[in-house]
Structure formats: C-alpha cells, structure tokens
Design a protein around this motif. Structure first.
Motif, PDB file in Angstrom:
ATOM      1  N   ARG A  38      36.878  42.848  42.080  1.00  0.00           N
ATOM      2  CA  ARG A  38      36.558  43.308  40.723  1.00  0.00           C
ATOM      3  C   ARG A  38      35.109  43.009  40.369  1.00  0.00           C
ATOM      4  N   ASP A  86      32.624  44.853  40.463  1.00  0.00           N
ATOM      5  CA  ASP A  86      31.983  45.937  39.725  1.00  0.00           C
ATOM      6  C   ASP A  86      32.261  45.841  38.233  1.00  0.00           C
ATOM      7  N   ARG A  87      33.240  45.024  37.848  1.00  0.00           N
ATOM      8  CA  ARG A  87      33.556  44.811  36.434  1.00  0.00           C
ATOM      9  C   ARG A  87      33.095  43.452  35.935  1.00  0.00           C
ATOM     10  N   VAL A 135      38.367  39.475  32.381  1.00  0.00           N
ATOM     11  CA  VAL A 135      38.276  40.690  33.198  1.00  0.00           C
ATOM     12  C   VAL A 135      39.527  40.846  34.044  1.00  0.00           C
ATOM     13  N   ARG A 171      42.634  41.602  31.814  1.00  0.00           N
ATOM     14  CA  ARG A 171      42.678  42.986  31.343  1.00  0.00           C
ATOM     15  C   ARG A 171      43.167  43.923  32.444  1.00  0.00           C
ATOM     16  N   SER A 172      42.737  43.691  33.668  1.00  0.00           N
ATOM     17  CA  SER A 172      43.169  44.559  34.757  1.00  0.00           C
ATOM     18  C   SER A 172      44.656  44.391  35.048  1.00  0.00           C
TER      19      SER A 172
END
Length: 348
Positions: free
Chosen positions: A54, A56-57, A208, A211-212
């Motif tokens: 993750r 990229d987030r 993050v 949320r995913s």
C-alpha cells in the motif's frame, strides 16, 4: 527503551545512496509463526495487515514472511486450507515483529522449535505478539510468566488455570507487558495488529490500512462489552448516540463537555453516560479524549502547524494539556511524536 521510542527507532529512515540524495525506508520485517493448528482467520488478519503493498497510498513498506519449523512442508489448517511457509524459523532473527496466530484448539502444543525460536526472539528484544488463543503458545514458552496477558473471554479462566504464573487480565482488547502483546478474541486481533502498526509507523499509516480493510483504525473499550448480549434499547437512543458522536467529531476544536453531549442527545448526563458506556464500552469523557489524541496525531504527522495551534484544533485548549494526554496514552510527547512520524507538510 520506552515503547514509543523503540517504535520510532524501528521506523527510522535508512538512507540509501541515490542520484537524488533522497532516503528510503527499509521494509519493516514481520514474521508470521505457523504450525499445525493455527487459526486460518488469524493468519488472514496478519496477512491482510502486513501483506499487501500500500505504499502508493502512503503506507510503509512491509516484508511479511510465513515461517515454520519445516519450510518445505505445508501447514494444515481447518477447513481444508494449508499455509505454505516461505522461510524457516531462523528468519525470526531478522524480524522487527513476530506474530503468533490463535489456535483452533487452544490446548494445541506448539512444537519445541517454535517455542525455542519465540524465546530467542524475545531475548533479543524483538516485539512478539499473539492473537486470541495464541497467548497459550506464549505461555507454553514461559514468556508470560509473571506478566499480564489476555485471551478470548471464554478462555481466560482456562489460561489462568493451565498457566497460573500468568497474570490474566479479564476485560482488555489487548495487553502489553515486556514487549509481549496479547489480544482478546477474533476481531480484537485486528485491533492489536493495527495498534502495532500505529506504534511503529504512526496513526496515519494505521488509518490507511484500516480504510482499505473497511474497518475502524481503533476501537475504544474492552471485551467486557461483548461478553453478554447488550441491553436492548430503542432505535431512537441508538440513533441519538450515533448523531452525538458524529457531532463531536466535527466539533473537536470546541470545548465540548459530557453535559453538552448529553443535552444534544436529549438525556440527563447520568443516563447519557450509562447508555454511551453500554454501547461503546468506554465512558464519554475517555472516548472524547481518545478522539482528540487521534486528531492531534494526524495534525502532527501531516502538517507543520505550531504546537499551540495543534492543541487548539484538537480541542485540548493548551499545549500543556495536550502534552499530558500524549504522555499518559502514548508514552511520548507531541514534539517527539512529530519527529518520529511527521512527513512532508500538506495544507492543513
């Protein structure tokens, strides 16, 4: 070393020689310890938290490895599933974090090589965590002797009986003692895993991932709220409490009091506190302070606002008050937290 200081050190930036002179973070190494009898659900939780990329987030880079005494043999799990190890237990020597899943049969004896590897990891100062009945595995290794620990509420008496030297805590979601973490049943494993991410990498990294996964980044309260069926109450009361919590989150910067929230719910302060605690497992005041700390964490991570302004926006009123609550909840100061987890500022 204090817990948050150790977490900050684990998350330290490792510089690499590049043409631009920038630095990269070394992947945070997580070892999943597997042996016959581990629960597929807990294996899935560990894999979902630390497995996907993750970055990229804005999440950190992780290196999750499935370790076992024999890496050439699949580890059977209930339901016809199997886990295929990709590293031997020797990889625990390199891990920043070791996680033990729970067990389908909580009395399953762990193989001697697993117990020895866990003892070595803890002796080196590596953080070791166990989900649900994984506490029995740590207890078999003797790591919980004289230490506080938790497991599923249905198993606390059995853990106390089978391992009388363990100080069994009856109603927490997760517990830490001597860099050993244990979690209550099932979903509390998600809570603990996200908390370990938050300690090592900051609240935004945990958010993050949460949320995913479409889950809350943290829950307040204890597992006591799940032991018995909740007291029935009208839909109106439930809706009122939900609306009050939403209002509070939108107005954290204001000097909210429990009396203010009770009035908004149309209840007396005493009735409001009773219903709120029954619903969330924590008191209105503690819930409000938890939200203020979380808001301050995000501001410290993502902005360069001065400390007095962070305190004002999070609703603490003063930097001194904010510092006191950071010390009691996170064992660090706001300035140290920003130094460890702050990133490039964005527009507040």
């Amino acid at each position: 070393m204090p817990r948050m200081a150790a977490a900050a050190e684990n998350a330290a930036v490792t510089a690499t020689a590049t043409g631009t002179g920038t630095a990269t973070r070394a992947p945070y190494r997580v070892a999943l310890v597997a042996f016959p009898g581990v629960r597929a659900f807990d294996v899935s939780v560990i894999t979902e938290i630390w497995g996907p990329d993750r970055t990229d987030r804005g999440a950190p880079a992780f290196e999750l490895r499935r370790t076992a005494a024999d890496r050439t043999t699949a580890v059977p799990m209930r339901g016809g599933l199997a886990l295929h190890p990709d590293r031997s237990l020797r990889w625990l020597d390199r891990a920043d974090l070791v996680v033990v899943p729970g067990l389908d049969d909580h009395l399953t004896p762990a193989p001697a090589p697993v117990l020895a590897a866990l003892r070595r990891a803890h002796a080196r100062g590596t953080t070791v965590a166990a989900l649900c009945a994984g506490a029995f595995t740590l207890a078999q290794a003797g790591l919980l002797d004289g230490r506080r620990a938790i497991t599923h509420w249905r198993l606390t008496d059995l853990l106390r009986t089978r391992h009388p030297r363990v100080d069994v805590v009856p109603d927490a979601l997760f517990v830490e003692d001597g860099n050993l973490w244990t979690a209550a049943g099932t979903a509390a494993g998600i809570d603990l895993c996200l908390h370990l991410v938050r300690l090592a990498h900051g609240a935004e990294a945990a958010a993050v991932i949460a949320r995913s996964m479409v889950t809350a980044p943290f829950r307040t309260g204890t597992q006591a709220q799940f032991i018995d069926p909740p007291t029935p109450r009208t839909d109106r009361d439930a809706d009122a409490l939900a609306a009050v919590r939403e209002h509070a989150l939108r107005h954290l910067h204001e000097p909210l009091t429990v009396a203010d929230l009770a009035a908004r719910a149309g209840m007396s302060p005493r009735t409001f506190a009773r219903h709120f605690t029954a619903t969330t497992g924590t008191t209105p005041l503690r819930w409000l302070l938890d939200q203020r700390v979380a808001a301050a964490q995000k501001l410290l991570e993502r902005t360069d606002l001065p400390m007095p302004e962070v305190a004002r926006r999070a609703g603490f009123g003063s930097e001194v008050t904010m510092r006191q609550h950071f010390a009691s909840r996170l064992a660090t100061s706001p300035r140290a937290y920003r130094a460890a987890f702050g990133s490039s500022p964005i527009a507040p």
